[in-house]
Design an enzyme around this catalytic site. Structure first.
Site, short mmCIF file in Angstrom:
data_model
loop_
_atom_site.label_atom_id
_atom_site.label_comp_id
_atom_site.label_asym_id
_atom_site.label_seq_id
_atom_site.Cartn_x
_atom_site.Cartn_y
_atom_site.Cartn_z
N ASN A 208 0.85 -1.20 0.00
CA ASN A 208 0.00 0.00 0.00
C ASN A 208 0.87 1.24 0.00
O ASN A 208 2.09 1.14 0.03
CB ASN A 208 -0.96 -0.03 1.19
CG ASN A 208 -0.22 -0.17 2.49
OD1 ASN A 208 0.58 0.68 2.85
ND2 ASN A 208 -0.44 -1.29 3.20
N ASP A 274 -4.67 -6.39 5.00
CA ASP A 274 -5.69 -7.25 5.61
C ASP A 274 -5.65 -8.67 5.05
O ASP A 274 -6.07 -9.61 5.70
CB ASP A 274 -7.09 -6.65 5.37
CG ASP A 274 -7.27 -5.39 6.20
OD1 ASP A 274 -6.68 -5.31 7.29
OD2 ASP A 274 -7.99 -4.48 5.75
N LYS A 284 8.63 -17.81 -10.12
CA LYS A 284 7.94 -16.70 -10.78
C LYS A 284 6.75 -17.25 -11.58
O LYS A 284 6.89 -18.24 -12.31
CB LYS A 284 8.93 -16.01 -11.74
CG LYS A 284 8.34 -14.81 -12.41
CD LYS A 284 9.35 -14.18 -13.37
CE LYS A 284 8.64 -13.13 -14.19
NZ LYS A 284 9.35 -12.84 -15.42
N PHE A 352 -3.88 3.02 14.79
CA PHE A 352 -4.12 4.11 13.85
C PHE A 352 -5.26 3.68 12.96
O PHE A 352 -5.42 2.48 12.72
CB PHE A 352 -2.87 4.37 12.99
CG PHE A 352 -1.98 5.42 13.57
CD1 PHE A 352 -1.30 5.19 14.75
CD2 PHE A 352 -1.84 6.65 12.94
CE1 PHE A 352 -0.48 6.17 15.30
CE2 PHE A 352 -1.03 7.64 13.48
CZ PHE A 352 -0.35 7.39 14.66
N LYS A 366 -14.26 1.31 15.33
CA LYS A 366 -12.99 0.56 15.30
C LYS A 366 -12.36 0.42 16.68
O LYS A 366 -11.87 -0.63 17.05
CB LYS A 366 -12.02 1.23 14.32
CG LYS A 366 -11.14 0.25 13.61
CD LYS A 366 -10.42 0.86 12.43
CE LYS A 366 -11.09 0.54 11.11
NZ LYS A 366 -10.38 1.07 9.96
N LYS A 370 -11.66 -3.21 18.18
CA LYS A 370 -10.29 -3.70 18.38
C LYS A 370 -9.90 -3.74 19.85
O LYS A 370 -9.07 -4.53 20.26
CB LYS A 370 -9.29 -2.83 17.61
CG LYS A 370 -9.61 -2.75 16.12
CD LYS A 370 -8.41 -3.03 15.27
CE LYS A 370 -8.74 -2.90 13.80
NZ LYS A 370 -7.75 -3.53 12.95
N1 CTP Z 1 -4.05 -3.47 11.85
C1 CTP Z 1 -3.42 -4.61 12.29
N2 CTP Z 1 -3.54 -5.76 11.60
C2 CTP Z 1 -4.28 -5.82 10.48
C3 CTP Z 1 -4.95 -4.65 10.02
C4 CTP Z 1 -4.81 -3.50 10.73
O1 CTP Z 1 -2.73 -4.56 13.31
N3 CTP Z 1 -4.38 -6.97 9.81
C5 CTP Z 1 -3.93 -2.26 12.65
C6 CTP Z 1 -3.25 -1.10 11.95
O2 CTP Z 1 -1.86 -1.09 12.22
C7 CTP Z 1 -3.92 0.09 12.61
C8 CTP Z 1 -5.31 -0.40 12.94
O3 CTP Z 1 -5.23 -1.82 12.95
O4 CTP Z 1 -3.30 0.46 13.81
C9 CTP Z 1 -6.40 0.01 12.02
O5 CTP Z 1 -6.06 -0.28 10.69
P1 CTP Z 1 -7.13 -0.13 9.53
O6 CTP Z 1 -6.51 -0.58 8.24
O7 CTP Z 1 -7.74 1.23 9.59
O8 CTP Z 1 -8.24 -1.16 10.05
P2 CTP Z 1 -8.78 -2.51 9.52
O9 CTP Z 1 -9.03 -3.36 10.70
O10 CTP Z 1 -7.88 -3.07 8.48
O11 CTP Z 1 -10.18 -2.08 8.94
P3 CTP Z 1 -10.59 -1.59 7.47
O12 CTP Z 1 -9.37 -1.78 6.60
O13 CTP Z 1 -11.72 -2.46 7.12
O14 CTP Z 1 -10.99 -0.16 7.65
#
Ligand code: CTP
Length: 425
Positions: A208, A274, A284, A352, A366, A370
């Protein structure tokens, strides 16, 4: 504010050396102990006697003028809480950047493990010299704070950027650094940064846009505040504290888990993927005849959520039933705050969240889901803040439902405010 603080001032050979005299008086008036190291050239601009009278201490110049068993460069470095080099000439800046220790001042700087602030002063063309610019960058990367020179009339007859910055600015920077350097003393902070890299085959991956800059700013600020920092990152930055390089979400989770028990704070500033491909190909993937291909993805662990659960399970026996209810999803979001606040405080866990719409609404959901202590919410729909740029504007939520909005500012300022906020919990 500076009562009993030990300030070591390195004076080098520039015309601005005379300006340091008033600064020494200001430090003394504020209760600080001041010791001076002058380079031999500095004494062409200001006398040893002046510096000695103002600091009420011996002035150190010669490296081998050793009076006791411990070499001066080590005992002075041990004595000081902070080191100021002002004015810092192009010569001294470059020597320190390259690790040259050929006089007492540069040797002390080399042996100095605490905060160093430098206030350069030189001719404007020298300040623009590419080698000097590179050396300044090297020093900044190592955590040395540079108080840039100001524009104006220079002693050499030029107009331009090169004048030593004002005494007030130097005084304030020292005062702030000394206060900040104590704020997180004895605290271990783990900070993750960058986007995780999920490999598809030996040459391809998904990731990303995260630049890691916010995580880096947090780690640097925490370090300046005296914390013991562990920086777990997918982006390679030069940092003066422990760095653990990782790639995938799974690597990152292992690295964070290793630090969990001994940490006081864990800040998940990384953008964790995710999903990862279900089957990573060792070879490859070849193009083939087909017009499309399908990759199957599986969910990555949610590092943040799992850290929060681990913290819950570390809670005392008396809270066990509540905790079990929580783990079994038998607790409503509002009620979960009470369960969590009944638990151990350590480590404080900060997440974050990057949202492209309904920032506050999504952030509230969130933090409840979490279970972290704080959530720092970022609006990524705006191009002037967040991903890849130097500024940020964030909203901090805590587990009790309090909300604090931080106005747009450079990421290092935002980082300090975030750390102050979570430290006041
Ligand atoms: N995070 C994590 N592990 C994951 C996804 C996210 O530890 N697999 C953590 C990120 O480091 C951040 C927080 O969760 O501190 C929120 O990340 P975000 O991408 O906003 O949340 P998601 O749970 O992935 O939700 P979505 O992408 O559906 O908004």
């Amino acid at each position: 504010m500076l009562q009993s603080k030990h300030i070591l001032i390195g004076v080098t050979g520039g015309i601005a050396a005379y300006k340091i005299c008033t600064l020494i008086r200001d430090f003394k008036k504020s209760g600080a102990e001041v010791k001076i190291i002058a380079t031999p050239n500095a004494l062409n601009f200001v006398t040893k006697l002046t510096l000695q009278n103002l600091s009420q201490n011996e002035v150190y110049v010669e490296e081998f003028d050793v009076k006791n068993w411990k070499p001066e460069h080590i005992s002075l470095a041990d004595w000081a809480d902070i080191m100021l080099i002002a004015p810092a000439t192009a010569n001294t800046i470059s020597k320190i950047a390259q690790g040259i220790a050929d006089n007492l001042l540069t040797s002390v700087a080399c042996a100095f493990s605490k905060k160093i602030i430098m206030a350069p002063a030189m001719n404007c063309n020298m300040w623009q010299n590419e080698t000097i610019k590179d050396n300044i960058k090297i020093l900044q990367k190592r955590g040395i704070e540079i108080l840039e020179p100001e524009n104006g009339f220079l002693a050499c007859g030029y107009m331009g950027k090169g004048r030593l910055c004002s005494s007030d600015k130097i005084f304030n920077a020292i005062e702030e650094a000394l206060n900040y350097s104590q704020m997180l003393k004895g605290q271990k902070i783990v900070i993750t940064a960058g986007g995780t890299i999920e490999e598809i085959d030996p040459v391809r991956y998904i990731s990303n846009y995260s630049s890691g800059k916010m995580g880096l700013a947090l780690a640097k600020s925490a370090y300046d505040m005296g914390a013991d920092v562990v920086f777990i990152t997918t982006k390679d930055f030069d940092v003066p504290f422990k760095k653990v390089m990782v790639k995938s979400a799974q690597d990152m989770q292992n690295a964070v888990n290793d630090e969990f028990d001994s940490s006081n704070y864990i800040i998940m500033a990384a953008a964790v993927a995710d999903y990862r491909v279900k089957e990573h190909s060792e070879q490859k993937i070849k193009k083939g005849e087909q017009d499309s291909i399908t990759l199957e993805f599986v969910k990555n662990p949610d590092i943040l959520a799992e850290l929060c659960n681990r913290k819950l399970f570390n809670c005392s026996e008396t809270n066990k039933n509540e905790i079990l209810r929580f783990a079994q999803n038998d607790v409503q979001a509002e009620e979960s705050h009470d369960v969590k606040s009944a638990c151990n405080d350590k480590p404080v866990i900060v997440g974050f969240c990057a949202e492209s719409e309904n920032l506050l609404e999504n952030a509230k959901a969130k933090i409840a889901k979490k279970g972290c202590d704080f959530l720092v919410a970022n609006d990524i729909s705006r191009k002037d803040i967040g991903f890849g740029v130097n500024d940020n504007e964030v909203t901090i939520l805590n587990k009790n439902g309090d909300i604090l909005k931080l106005d747009k500012a450079p990421k290092n300022i935002i980082a300090r405010k975030i750390l102050e906020c979570i430290n006041m919990k």
